[in-house]
Design a protein around this motif. Structure first.
Motif, short mmCIF file in Angstrom:
data_model
loop_
_atom_site.label_atom_id
_atom_site.label_comp_id
_atom_site.label_asym_id
_atom_site.label_seq_id
_atom_site.Cartn_x
_atom_site.Cartn_y
_atom_site.Cartn_z
N ASN A 356 106.12 31.23 64.49
CA ASN A 356 106.42 30.50 63.14
C ASN A 356 105.71 31.59 62.15
O ASN A 356 106.40 31.63 61.02
CB ASN A 356 105.50 29.37 62.93
CG ASN A 356 106.65 28.32 63.66
OD1 ASN A 356 107.82 28.40 63.69
ND2 ASN A 356 106.03 26.90 63.84
N ALA A 357 104.41 31.97 62.25
CA ALA A 357 103.67 32.95 61.41
C ALA A 357 104.68 34.02 60.90
O ALA A 357 104.69 34.49 59.76
CB ALA A 357 102.30 33.14 61.64
N LYS A 359 107.78 34.58 61.61
CA LYS A 359 109.16 34.14 60.63
C LYS A 359 108.81 33.93 59.40
O LYS A 359 109.76 34.28 58.57
CB LYS A 359 109.64 32.65 61.44
CG LYS A 359 111.21 32.56 61.29
CD LYS A 359 111.40 31.44 62.26
CE LYS A 359 112.66 30.59 62.23
NZ LYS A 359 112.84 29.41 63.13
N HIS A 360 107.71 33.38 58.90
CA HIS A 360 107.45 33.05 57.52
C HIS A 360 106.54 34.05 56.65
O HIS A 360 106.32 33.76 55.72
CB HIS A 360 107.19 31.63 57.38
CG HIS A 360 107.99 30.78 57.86
ND1 HIS A 360 107.93 30.05 59.20
CD2 HIS A 360 109.27 30.28 57.50
CE1 HIS A 360 108.70 29.36 59.57
NE2 HIS A 360 109.84 29.35 58.54
N ASP A 383 98.41 33.10 58.14
CA ASP A 383 99.28 34.21 57.87
C ASP A 383 99.29 34.42 56.29
O ASP A 383 98.86 33.36 55.64
CB ASP A 383 100.74 33.88 58.37
CG ASP A 383 101.24 32.36 57.55
OD1 ASP A 383 101.36 32.24 56.39
OD2 ASP A 383 101.53 31.59 58.58
N ILE A 388 103.23 26.60 52.51
CA ILE A 388 104.23 25.23 52.48
C ILE A 388 103.49 24.32 51.24
O ILE A 388 102.37 24.06 51.40
CB ILE A 388 103.89 24.48 53.93
CG1 ILE A 388 104.51 25.63 54.93
CG2 ILE A 388 104.57 23.05 53.98
CD1 ILE A 388 103.92 25.21 56.43
N LEU A 396 105.14 17.73 58.71
CA LEU A 396 105.63 19.12 59.66
C LEU A 396 105.53 18.87 61.06
O LEU A 396 106.26 19.55 61.67
CB LEU A 396 104.56 20.10 59.30
CG LEU A 396 104.75 20.95 58.04
CD1 LEU A 396 104.23 22.53 58.37
CD2 LEU A 396 106.26 21.51 57.91
N TYR A 401 111.80 18.23 62.22
CA TYR A 401 111.69 18.30 60.75
C TYR A 401 111.44 19.87 60.35
O TYR A 401 110.97 20.64 61.02
CB TYR A 401 110.19 17.57 60.07
CG TYR A 401 110.27 17.63 58.64
CD1 TYR A 401 111.17 16.72 58.02
CD2 TYR A 401 109.69 18.67 58.02
CE1 TYR A 401 111.01 16.74 56.59
CE2 TYR A 401 109.79 18.73 56.67
CZ TYR A 401 110.38 17.84 55.82
OH TYR A 401 110.49 17.92 54.39
N ARG A 402 112.47 20.24 59.29
CA ARG A 402 112.19 21.63 58.75
C ARG A 402 112.19 21.63 57.48
O ARG A 402 112.92 20.85 56.76
CB ARG A 402 113.58 22.24 59.33
CG ARG A 402 114.08 22.12 60.86
CD ARG A 402 115.24 22.83 61.21
NE ARG A 402 114.43 24.52 61.24
CZ ARG A 402 115.40 25.43 60.81
NH1 ARG A 402 116.56 25.32 60.58
NH2 ARG A 402 114.89 26.79 60.98
N VAL A 403 111.28 22.49 56.92
CA VAL A 403 111.23 22.47 55.47
C VAL A 403 112.46 23.14 54.74
O VAL A 403 113.10 24.11 55.09
CB VAL A 403 110.05 23.66 55.07
CG1 VAL A 403 109.88 23.54 53.56
CG2 VAL A 403 108.72 22.98 55.45
N GLY A 413 116.64 27.77 64.14
CA GLY A 413 115.33 26.91 64.46
C GLY A 413 115.91 25.33 64.40
O GLY A 413 116.79 25.06 64.14
N SER A 414 114.75 24.64 65.33
CA SER A 414 115.44 23.27 65.52
C SER A 414 114.29 22.10 64.82
O SER A 414 114.62 21.18 65.03
CB SER A 414 115.61 22.98 67.06
OG SER A 414 114.25 23.28 67.59
N GLY A 415 113.42 22.84 64.39
CA GLY A 415 112.37 21.75 63.82
C GLY A 415 111.44 20.86 65.08
O GLY A 415 110.86 20.04 64.83
N GLY A 417 109.41 22.87 67.48
CA GLY A 417 108.16 23.62 67.73
C GLY A 417 106.79 22.84 67.64
O GLY A 417 106.05 22.58 68.30
N LEU A 418 106.74 22.81 66.30
CA LEU A 418 105.42 22.02 65.74
C LEU A 418 105.44 20.65 66.33
O LEU A 418 104.01 20.33 66.57
CB LEU A 418 105.22 22.06 64.33
CG LEU A 418 104.98 23.32 63.42
CD1 LEU A 418 104.96 23.30 62.13
CD2 LEU A 418 104.03 23.98 64.13
N THR A 442 99.51 30.27 55.11
CA THR A 442 99.16 29.13 55.92
C THR A 442 98.07 29.12 57.06
O THR A 442 98.42 30.32 57.79
CB THR A 442 100.41 28.46 56.78
OG1 THR A 442 101.57 28.46 55.56
CG2 THR A 442 100.23 27.25 57.28
#
Ligand code: ADP
Length: 805
Positions: A356-357, A359-360, A383, A388, A396, A401-403, A413-415, A417-418, A442
């Motif tokens: 995730n880090a 990716k963003h 990171d 966010i 999150l 859930y995805r921002v 992504g599918s939201g 992971g977290l 973050t």
């Protein structure tokens, strides 16, 4: 006014004589005096029923009844005081009669009730209303016989009237009070009705709210049921997916191991392999989730050298971070004792956070730290990425859930992971926290208790050997590498000149493809490469820059992309002066008419739903390229039309007359001015020939010259007359030339530009006439002079000869 009764005389000088009855006579007069002066009204009657003669009356009675003693004494009581004839209900006479009779009869006093007994008004034929309180008392003589009846009548009119008035007033007051009470009663009634209605409404509202609550409870139950169903569905479907996916992976892996495989096939198999792995990872995540939710997740907690496995996991991203220009720091000092974790789960926690880090984060660093904190172990993944916002943070860890619109290396992504990481951490008795600042970065902090006391004994296992990275781990790292921009310029390797598309200027067609998914880019490139040159971009912004640098002939763009999405790219291009006409085809995984309409409304030329097959893609691209050529043609056509319009207006508004005829002289085209000059309308002219309106005398010169032009293309100028319908003519100077289809082509028409020279011609002709007249004049003068000279020579031969010639 009642007449004053004569006061009885008394001797004032001797009060004792007045007061004491010394003898009978004086006693009688004394008693009469007392009787007459008594303040009570008395009447003395004889008991001679029915007459009841009045024998004495005192002053008070006279005053009360407004009568004179003389009018009463000796009279029958009822004659003097009859009933009021105007009062039909009057009972005074009869009541009094009865009472007096009773006294005669019973020899006792009779007290009458209050009597209304009106009395006549003297001198007027009317009665005065009176109320009395009469008492009739017997007076006996010495023998005990009834001698008189004393009738005492107290005038209580005032009192009765007052009582009546009072009672009337009281009645009015009572009525008013009653009315008021009635009004109050009505109001009370109304209020009670309102209260009742309000109560009814409250009751209804209460019932409604109870009903709603019930419904909500049912809905809630239903939701929970659905959630259970969903979890079980995920669990089942994931299983169903896992098997075929795993079965697909095996043969693909085998084929990839085959050294005989061609590079092209290898490339395609790698795509299939990578994407199957991705799908498997997603399915595995869903399955994990479903298991955890159903309480079926079986963790095996083993004492682990957490430092080593964490370092190994994180360092798998070093290649991707290096390529992305990011710094990757791993700070894992030795830990004092092994930590109890489930290996697979820890792997998922670390990889999800690091991936995730990555990716963003577009620049800066990713720092991973693992440290011992007295009674727990802390893992931080920090990171310097996009951060966010505060509003998003509480969501999150929610499943799926995805921002929205968060910039990232890939939209994929599918939201999940977290949400999964959160559950896995909880299974370790730990917790996860997040601190983030928009555009700064973050930090995720995972804390896990040290030791194993907090873990279910049955799930705690002994030491285990370090395991190899799972397939999921490999695919995650692989995926991260694929988020990086690839070689963007692709020129066809298997070029077949026969199928290639070329533009009208002979250049190959250029297509720009924007998609954040590297495999999708590869797939589309492979499909289009044989036909055109193709350039790729991994997001809308890259595509925009590429288009500005080198405008392509067509753009294919995914809708969901990080940084600038497909619709954003479309809008920017449509507002760009030099790029707005480039055809754009949107690619999207969102099926359905609405999505399609949305894309087209945003100005896309076409819309393709993923997955699409090769033939469909080629057909759409080709159609839109043709469209482009068509559009160019349309533009050319429009500009041609525009220029024709321009010429037409110039032609019509020109100051000179312009006429075009066919090769025989028949008018094909005439302008306004020409029509005015020859006095004929356009329609009249278009049916006839130039020769028909040319003056007959001028045809001799005009026709051969015209024929010469048609035959040899020689232009000529002529001054001639056009005949008007009214018999007049106009002098024109015509420049006549031949019009050919192309330069040196077949003659098509003859064009004449006419200038009105009538004024000049008339002036010339007038001058000519004057000159002719002058010449004639001189001629006749000379003749006359000659003859004069000849005569002079004859008559005067000796004189000097003057010769004029
Ligand atoms: P996915 O990555 O599949 O979208 P996740 O559950 O892993 O789902 O993440 C949920 C959302 O949290 C992501 O869509 C992203 O917007 C946000 N997010 C996660 N990690 C970071 C991070 N390090 N920096 C910024 N945003 C993040």
């Amino acid at each position: 006014m009642p007449k004053k009764t004569q006061e009885p005389k008394c001797n004032a000088d001797d009060p004792m004589e007045t007061l004491l009855p010394l003898n009978t006579k004086s006693a009688a007069s004394f008693f009469q005096l007392v009787f007459e002066a008594s303040p009570n009204p008395y009447l003395v009657l004889l008991p001679d029923t029915p007459k009841f003669t009045i024998v004495a009356v005192n002053n008070s009675y006279l005053a009360a009844t407004n009568t004179q003693r003389a009018d009463l004494l000796g009279q029958s009581l009822f004659e003097v005081f009859p009933d009021n004839p105007k009062d039909a209900s009057a009972t005074g006479v009869s009541d009094l009669h009865i009472s007096l009779e009773r006294v005669i009869q019973d020899h006792v006093q009779d007290v009458m009730g209050v009597q209304k007994y009106d009395i006549p008004v003297p001198g007027a034929n009317q009665f005065e209303v009176k109320y009395w309180s009469p008492v009739n008392s017997p007076v006996f003589d010495q023998k005990g016989e009834l001698a008189y009846i004393i009738h005492r009548a107290e005038d209580i009119t005032e009192f009765i009237l007052l009582r009546e008035r009072t009672s009337q007033e009281n009645n009015a007051r009572i009525e008013k009070t009653l009315a008021h009470a009635e009004q109050m009663e009505a109001e009370v009634l109304k209020s009670s009705r309102e209260l009742k209605e309000a109560n009814r409404q409250i009751k209804a509202a209460k019932e409604e709210s109870e009903r709603r609550e019930q419904e909500l409870a049912q809905l809630n139950e239903r939701l929970q049921e659905l959630d259970r169903l969903k979890t079980s569905f995920f669990s089942n479907i994931s299983h169903e997916f896992r098997t075929p996916l795993t079965l697909m992976l095996g043969p693909v892996e085998d084929m990839l191991d085959d050294p005989q495989i061609t590079p092209k096939n290898r490339e395609q198999l790698e795509i299939a392999y990578r994407n199957t792995l991705r799908l498997l990872k997603l399915v595995n995540n869903l399955l994990d989730f479903a298991r955890i939710e159903a309480g079926r997740a079986q963790a095996h907690y083993q004492p682990t050298d957490l430092r080593t496995i964490t370092q190994e996991l994180v360092s798998m991203f070093s290649s991707a971070t290096r390529k992305a220009g990011l710094k990757l720091t791993i700070d894992c000092p030795p830990l004092p004792e092994p930590v109890y974790v489930d290996h697979d789960m820890w792997e998922k926690i670390v990889l999800n956070l690091v991936s995730n880090a990555f990716k963003h984060t577009f620049e800066g660093e990713i720092a991973v730290r693992l440290c011992w904190k007295r009674d727990h172990i802390e893992l931080t993944v920090r990171d310097t990425g996009i951060g966010i916002s505060k509003e998003q943070l509480p969501h999150l860890f929610e499943r799926f859930y995805r921002v929205p619109n968060a910039p990232s290396r890939s939209y994929e992504g599918s939201g999940i992971g977290l949400a999964l990481v959160n559950e896995l951490v909880k299974l370790h008795g730990g917790k996860i926290e997040i601190h983030s600042t928009l555009e700064q970065g973050t930090i995720f902090t995972v804390s896990i208790p040290a030791g194993s006391a907090h873990l279910p004994e049955s799930q705690v296992a002994g030491h285990a050997k370090p395991t190899l990275p799972t397939q999921d781990t490999l695919s995650m790292v692989d995926e991260a590498l694929y988020w990086l921009p690839q070689d963007t310029k692709r020129t066809s390797r298997n070029r077949d000149e026969n199928v290639r598309w070329y533009k009208p200027n002979g250049q190959p067609v250029q297509v720009l493809l924007a998609d954040d998914n590297a495999d999708m880019r590869n797939y589309v490139c492979r499909l289009l490469e044989p036909y055109c040159d193709i350039e790729t971009a991994s997001n809308g912004e890259e595509a925009l820059n590429a288009a500005i640098q080198k405008p392509p002939d067509l753009i294919l763009s995914d809708i969901m992309m990080p940084i600038l999405d497909g619709l954003g790219l479309l809008r920017t291009l449509r507002n760009h002066e030099s790029l707005k006409t480039i055809p754009i085809i949107l690619l999207s995984a969102r099926a359905g008419e609405e999505a399609r309409i949305e894309g087209l409304q945003a100005g896309a030329d076409d819309y393709l739903v993923k997955p699409f097959n090769a033939r469909e893609l080629l057909a759409r691209v080709k159609a839109n390229l043709n469209l482009e050529l068509h559009r160019a043609r349309q533009e050319a056509e429009a500009s041609k039309q525009e220029s024709e319009e321009r010429y037409k207006s110039l032609f019509n508004q020109a100051a000179a007359g312009i006429a075009q005829t066919d090769l025989a002289g028949k008018f094909l085209l005439v302008n306004q001015r020409f029509c005015e000059m020859v006095g004929r309308s356009q329609d009249e002219l278009l049916g006839i020939r130039m020769q028909d309106i040319t003056h007959a005398e001028d045809l001799k010169e005009n026709v051969p010259a015209f024929e010469q032009t048609v035959m040899n293309g020689i232009s000529f100028a002529i001054e001639k007359r056009y005949m008007r319908p009214d018999g007049t003519h106009i002098w024109v100077r015509n420049h006549v030339s031949l019009v050919r289809e192309k330069e040196d082509g077949i003659p098509q028409a003859v064009l004449a530009i006419s200038q009105d020279i009538t004024d000049r011609k008339e002036a010339e002709m007038a001058l000519e006439a004057t000159q002719a007249r002058l010449r004639a004049c001189i001629h006749s003068l000379l003749n006359r002079l000659r003859s004069s000279l000849a005569w002079a020579r004859v008559t005067n031969a000796s004189s000097e000869v003057v010769v004029i010639s």
